[in-house]
Scaffold this motif. Structure first.
Motif, PDB file in Angstrom:
ATOM      1  N   TYR A 238      -9.105 -15.347 -32.318  1.00  0.00           N
ATOM      2  CA  TYR A 238     -10.500 -14.787 -32.854  1.00  0.00           C
ATOM      3  C   TYR A 238     -10.286 -13.332 -32.831  1.00  0.00           C
ATOM      4  N   PHE A 239     -10.615 -12.611 -33.828  1.00  0.00           N
ATOM      5  CA  PHE A 239     -10.529 -11.112 -34.036  1.00  0.00           C
ATOM      6  C   PHE A 239     -11.768 -10.711 -33.936  1.00  0.00           C
ATOM      7  N   ASP A 240     -12.238  -9.993 -32.929  1.00  0.00           N
ATOM      8  CA  ASP A 240     -13.464  -9.440 -32.598  1.00  0.00           C
ATOM      9  C   ASP A 240     -13.731  -8.000 -32.440  1.00  0.00           C
ATOM     10  N   GLY A 241     -14.871  -7.370 -32.299  1.00  0.00           N
ATOM     11  CA  GLY A 241     -14.961  -6.010 -31.992  1.00  0.00           C
ATOM     12  C   GLY A 241     -16.320  -5.749 -32.703  1.00  0.00           C
ATOM     13  N   GLU A 242     -16.712  -4.553 -32.123  1.00  0.00           N
ATOM     14  CA  GLU A 242     -18.137  -4.114 -32.649  1.00  0.00           C
ATOM     15  C   GLU A 242     -17.670  -3.197 -34.000  1.00  0.00           C
ATOM     16  N   ARG A 243     -18.242  -3.429 -35.434  1.00  0.00           N
ATOM     17  CA  ARG A 243     -17.494  -3.006 -36.434  1.00  0.00           C
ATOM     18  C   ARG A 243     -17.782  -1.324 -36.499  1.00  0.00           C
ATOM     19  N   HIS A 244     -18.805  -0.814 -35.805  1.00  0.00           N
ATOM     20  CA  HIS A 244     -19.221   0.379 -35.940  1.00  0.00           C
ATOM     21  C   HIS A 244     -18.151   1.213 -34.900  1.00  0.00           C
ATOM     22  N   THR A 245     -17.456   0.734 -33.871  1.00  0.00           N
ATOM     23  CA  THR A 245     -16.628   1.430 -33.183  1.00  0.00           C
ATOM     24  C   THR A 245     -15.257   1.059 -33.731  1.00  0.00           C
ATOM     25  N   GLN A 246     -14.164   1.860 -33.262  1.00  0.00           N
ATOM     26  CA  GLN A 246     -12.953   1.615 -33.825  1.00  0.00           C
ATOM     27  C   GLN A 246     -12.212   0.623 -33.000  1.00  0.00           C
ATOM     28  N   TYR A 247     -12.653   0.036 -31.962  1.00  0.00           N
ATOM     29  CA  TYR A 247     -11.710  -0.957 -30.984  1.00  0.00           C
ATOM     30  C   TYR A 247     -12.065  -2.288 -31.555  1.00  0.00           C
ATOM     31  N   ARG A 248     -10.928  -2.771 -31.615  1.00  0.00           N
ATOM     32  CA  ARG A 248     -10.791  -4.402 -32.046  1.00  0.00           C
ATOM     33  C   ARG A 248     -10.301  -5.173 -31.015  1.00  0.00           C
ATOM     34  N   ILE A 249     -10.738  -6.437 -30.605  1.00  0.00           N
ATOM     35  CA  ILE A 249     -10.086  -7.344 -29.615  1.00  0.00           C
ATOM     36  C   ILE A 249      -9.690  -8.506 -30.215  1.00  0.00           C
ATOM     37  N   ILE A 250      -8.363  -8.930 -30.100  1.00  0.00           N
ATOM     38  CA  ILE A 250      -7.933 -10.241 -30.489  1.00  0.00           C
ATOM     39  C   ILE A 250      -7.896 -11.228 -29.350  1.00  0.00           C
ATOM     40  N   GLN A 251      -8.452 -12.209 -29.258  1.00  0.00           N
ATOM     41  CA  GLN A 251      -8.542 -13.122 -28.397  1.00  0.00           C
ATOM     42  C   GLN A 251      -7.966 -14.390 -28.567  1.00  0.00           C
ATOM     43  N   ALA A 252      -7.082 -15.006 -27.666  1.00  0.00           N
ATOM     44  CA  ALA A 252      -6.728 -16.525 -27.950  1.00  0.00           C
ATOM     45  C   ALA A 252      -7.728 -17.438 -27.093  1.00  0.00           C
ATOM     46  N   VAL A 253      -8.155 -18.349 -28.186  1.00  0.00           N
ATOM     47  CA  VAL A 253      -8.958 -19.211 -27.562  1.00  0.00           C
ATOM     48  C   VAL A 253      -8.205 -20.579 -27.455  1.00  0.00           C
ATOM     49  N   LYS A 254      -7.261 -20.646 -28.014  1.00  0.00           N
ATOM     50  CA  LYS A 254      -6.252 -21.837 -27.727  1.00  0.00           C
ATOM     51  C   LYS A 254      -4.874 -21.465 -28.107  1.00  0.00           C
ATOM     52  N   ASN A 255      -4.007 -21.858 -27.130  1.00  0.00           N
ATOM     53  CA  ASN A 255      -2.606 -21.611 -27.414  1.00  0.00           C
ATOM     54  C   ASN A 255      -1.763 -22.512 -26.746  1.00  0.00           C
ATOM     55  N   ARG A 256      -1.009 -23.415 -27.538  1.00  0.00           N
ATOM     56  CA  ARG A 256      -0.026 -24.246 -26.951  1.00  0.00           C
ATOM     57  C   ARG A 256       1.237 -23.505 -26.316  1.00  0.00           C
ATOM     58  N   PHE A 257       1.276 -22.253 -26.565  1.00  0.00           N
ATOM     59  CA  PHE A 257       2.611 -21.645 -26.138  1.00  0.00           C
ATOM     60  C   PHE A 257       2.335 -20.531 -25.014  1.00  0.00           C
ATOM     61  N   GLY A 258       1.182 -20.780 -24.624  1.00  0.00           N
ATOM     62  CA  GLY A 258       0.957 -19.473 -23.394  1.00  0.00           C
ATOM     63  C   GLY A 258      -0.477 -19.489 -22.871  1.00  0.00           C
ATOM     64  N   ALA A 259      -0.593 -18.403 -21.697  1.00  0.00           N
ATOM     65  CA  ALA A 259      -1.969 -18.148 -21.498  1.00  0.00           C
ATOM     66  C   ALA A 259      -3.107 -17.818 -22.521  1.00  0.00           C
ATOM     67  N   LEU A 260      -4.216 -17.915 -22.307  1.00  0.00           N
ATOM     68  CA  LEU A 260      -5.256 -17.390 -23.319  1.00  0.00           C
ATOM     69  C   LEU A 260      -5.354 -15.706 -22.835  1.00  0.00           C
ATOM     70  N   GLU A 261      -4.811 -15.126 -23.662  1.00  0.00           N
ATOM     71  CA  GLU A 261      -4.634 -13.504 -23.336  1.00  0.00           C
ATOM     72  C   GLU A 261      -5.295 -12.800 -24.304  1.00  0.00           C
ATOM     73  N   ILE A 262      -5.923 -11.486 -24.045  1.00  0.00           N
ATOM     74  CA  ILE A 262      -6.523 -10.505 -25.150  1.00  0.00           C
ATOM     75  C   ILE A 262      -5.483  -9.624 -25.434  1.00  0.00           C
ATOM     76  N   GLY A 263      -5.650  -9.087 -26.737  1.00  0.00           N
ATOM     77  CA  GLY A 263      -5.097  -7.890 -27.111  1.00  0.00           C
ATOM     78  C   GLY A 263      -5.831  -6.740 -27.629  1.00  0.00           C
ATOM     79  N   VAL A 264      -5.906  -5.512 -27.235  1.00  0.00           N
ATOM     80  CA  VAL A 264      -6.630  -4.468 -27.603  1.00  0.00           C
ATOM     81  C   VAL A 264      -6.003  -3.461 -28.741  1.00  0.00           C
ATOM     82  N   TYR A 265      -6.984  -3.437 -29.645  1.00  0.00           N
ATOM     83  CA  TYR A 265      -6.408  -2.431 -30.697  1.00  0.00           C
ATOM     84  C   TYR A 265      -7.485  -1.344 -31.182  1.00  0.00           C
ATOM     85  N   GLU A 266      -6.886  -0.374 -31.683  1.00  0.00           N
ATOM     86  CA  GLU A 266      -7.696   0.730 -32.269  1.00  0.00           C
ATOM     87  C   GLU A 266      -7.714   0.917 -33.770  1.00  0.00           C
ATOM     88  N   MET A 267      -8.564   0.765 -34.440  1.00  0.00           N
ATOM     89  CA  MET A 267      -8.568   0.496 -35.968  1.00  0.00           C
ATOM     90  C   MET A 267      -8.678   2.152 -36.425  1.00  0.00           C
TER      91      MET A 267
END
Ligand SMILES: Nc1ncnc2c1ncn2[C@@H]1O[C@H](COP(=O)(O)OP(=O)(O)OP(=O)(O)O)[C@@H](O)[C@H]1O
Ligand SMILES: [Mg+2]
Length: 461
Positions: A238-267
């Protein structure tokens, strides 16, 4: 070849069949989930089927022959971590998110980088013209010779292109716009989405091409289309974030190949940039010395991240007090207010309470309980918590503080970020890992409030 057509009614939530349309599914109890579906007597296979001519008899699991294709990088360390350590050949990944959040940006960047470093990438843009995608690719610096682009929505043709090109990665933007011509329903309908996904699944598993599909989300935030889509794929991001800020979070809610991690981005104008130190980002704008602000080390997948939890408790001007949350479950807030009232004696039940986890993260682990309860009491008493203290623990209904998992990792992250003290569950407070760091063990919520320097009575102004 003529195909005999027939229709059945089917629940898109649980898959139960019905004799006729109904507003309510008697199997799973969901409303408005029963849809009409066209079936053919020679129905296409749903799961993975062996290619023609191969031996399909059952074999002992230890005798299954395989050649493990190594994972390869997506070109972004954050996305690699969320995928469980890079892209797995033959995997099937669904990327969901609100309109305009940056799904196409993420996948265009991925396409450019994989095409540069690994091999051909086929980007099927069923929503935008090739010119639009080219403009975006130019802006993101993702133009590469083997980044192939086609604007096509017909699954039969996509299959042909795929066979001809044999790409390392196939990107379908989006699953709601592609269609199978032999199914009469419109693109985006439950049947079309499911059948297209089933075909893409077979394409991924039979060709070792990693397939990424974009899925739109509904107003409620779920991926549009049948729930079964999430079961079919290997990974749901799931790609998430508050649209008026430049930060975006990508979150695994299901993964058959690893733990459920999050990644953080700056747009930015040049696309999405990795943010490797998420704690620094989430703490960068915190108000030092303000009441109602508490830092909690949470575990996202395998990674500890420091998140600021903010609470605002104010007298209500309505008959019913309001409870509003952002990034935290509202039931957790209700429960903690009840515990603070009954076990600590803070009469805040009649007050409005607003809480949020800053930076757009969603926290659903119990380890946030104690920090949130202290933030609520801090705001109610207008008494700030020491800004260099972190608070960790689960709170029970009797007002007791319970142990949490991976305490050591959380404390290490806090020490790394310059914090000096942690209020932790007494039962877990055995060995201090860092001599410059103070651990204060507490058994109850009242002890935690004392340790944080918060009195039990509302400050009088
Ligand atoms: N110079 C720019 N031009 C266009 N978009 C930009 C620019 N700089 C940043 N952006 C961001 O890129 C976002 C668009 O991203 P993108 O098209 O990847 O979203 P999406 O999730 O694919 O949307 P959709 O659901 O409409 O397909 C904009 O909302 C904006 O935040
Ligand atoms: Mg898009």
């Amino acid at each position: 070849m003529s195909k005999k057509k027939n229709t059945v009614w089917i629940c898109q939530s649980c898959g139960a069949k019905a004799f006729k349309w109904a507003g309510y599914c008697s199997s799973c109890g969901e409303w408005n989930t029963i849809v009409e579906e066209v079936i053919r007597s020679e129905d296409s296979p749903r799961g993975i089927s062996a290619p023609a001519g191969t031996d399909v008899r059952p074999v002992a699991v230890g005798h299954v022959s395989f050649t493990e294709a190594p994972r390869f990088s997506s070109g972004s360390a954050e996305l690699d971590r969320v995928l469980g350590g890079g892209i797995v050949p033959g995997s099937f990944v669904l990327v969901g998110g609100d309109p305009g959040i940056g799904k196409s940006t993420l996948l265009t960047q991925l396409a450019g980088r994989v095409a540069e470093s690994k091999g051909p990438v086929l980007y099927v843009s069923a929503e935008e013209s090739p010119q639009q995608v080219r403009i975006r690719a130019e802006r993101l610096g993702a133009v590469a010779d083997s980044f192939m682009l086609v604007s096509e929505a017909d699954m039969e043709l996509i299959d042909e292109y795929m066979k001809a090109l044999q790409p390392e990665v196939l990107i379908v933007d989006s699953i709601q716009t592609v269609y199978k011509p032999d199914i009469p329903s419109a693109p985006g309908s439950v049947v079309q989405v499911r059948e297209c996904a089933a075909q893409l699944l077979r394409m991924a598993k039979n060709s070792k091409t990693a397939v990424f599909i974009v899925g739109h989300v509904t107003k409620e935030g779920a991926i549009a289309g049948p729930r079964i889509l999430e079961h079919m794929v290997d990974t749901v991001l799931y790609f998430d974030g508050e649209r008026h800020t430049q930060y975006r979070i990508i979150q695994a809610v299901k993964n058959r190949f690893g733990a459920l991690e999050i990644g953080v981005y700056e747009m930015g104008d040049n696309g999405l940039k990795d943010v490797p130190n998420a704690s620094e980002l989430f703490l960068s704008e915190r108000p030092i010395g303000a009441s109602g602000s508490v830092i909690v080390p949470v575990i996202e997948g395998t990674r500890p991240i420091l998140v600021e939890v903010q609470a605002l408790v104010s007298s209500t001007s309505y008959q019913n007090a309001r409870r509003t949350t952002n990034g935290i479950d509202v039931n957790r807030l209700q429960l903690l207010i009840a515990v603070l009232e009954k076990r600590v004696g803070l009469p805040m039940g009649g007050n409005d309470a607003f809480v949020k986890a800053t930076g757009g993260v969603k926290i659903d682990e119990p380890a946030v309980d104690l920090g949130l309860a202290v933030a609520l009491a801090s705001s109610y008493c207008d008494c700030p918590v020491d800004p260099y203290t972190v608070i960790i623990g689960e709170v029970g209904l009797a007002g007791e503080v319970r142990a949490v998992t991976q305490l050591e990792q959380r404390i290490k992250e806090a020490a790394k970020m310059g914090f000096k003290k942690a209020i932790v569950p007494a039962s877990a407070c055995k060995n201090n890992i860092d001599p410059g760091f103070t651990l204060v063990g507490v058994g109850t919520l009242i002890e935690a409030l004392h340790a944080a320097g918060i009195g039990g009575r509302k400050k009088q102004h």
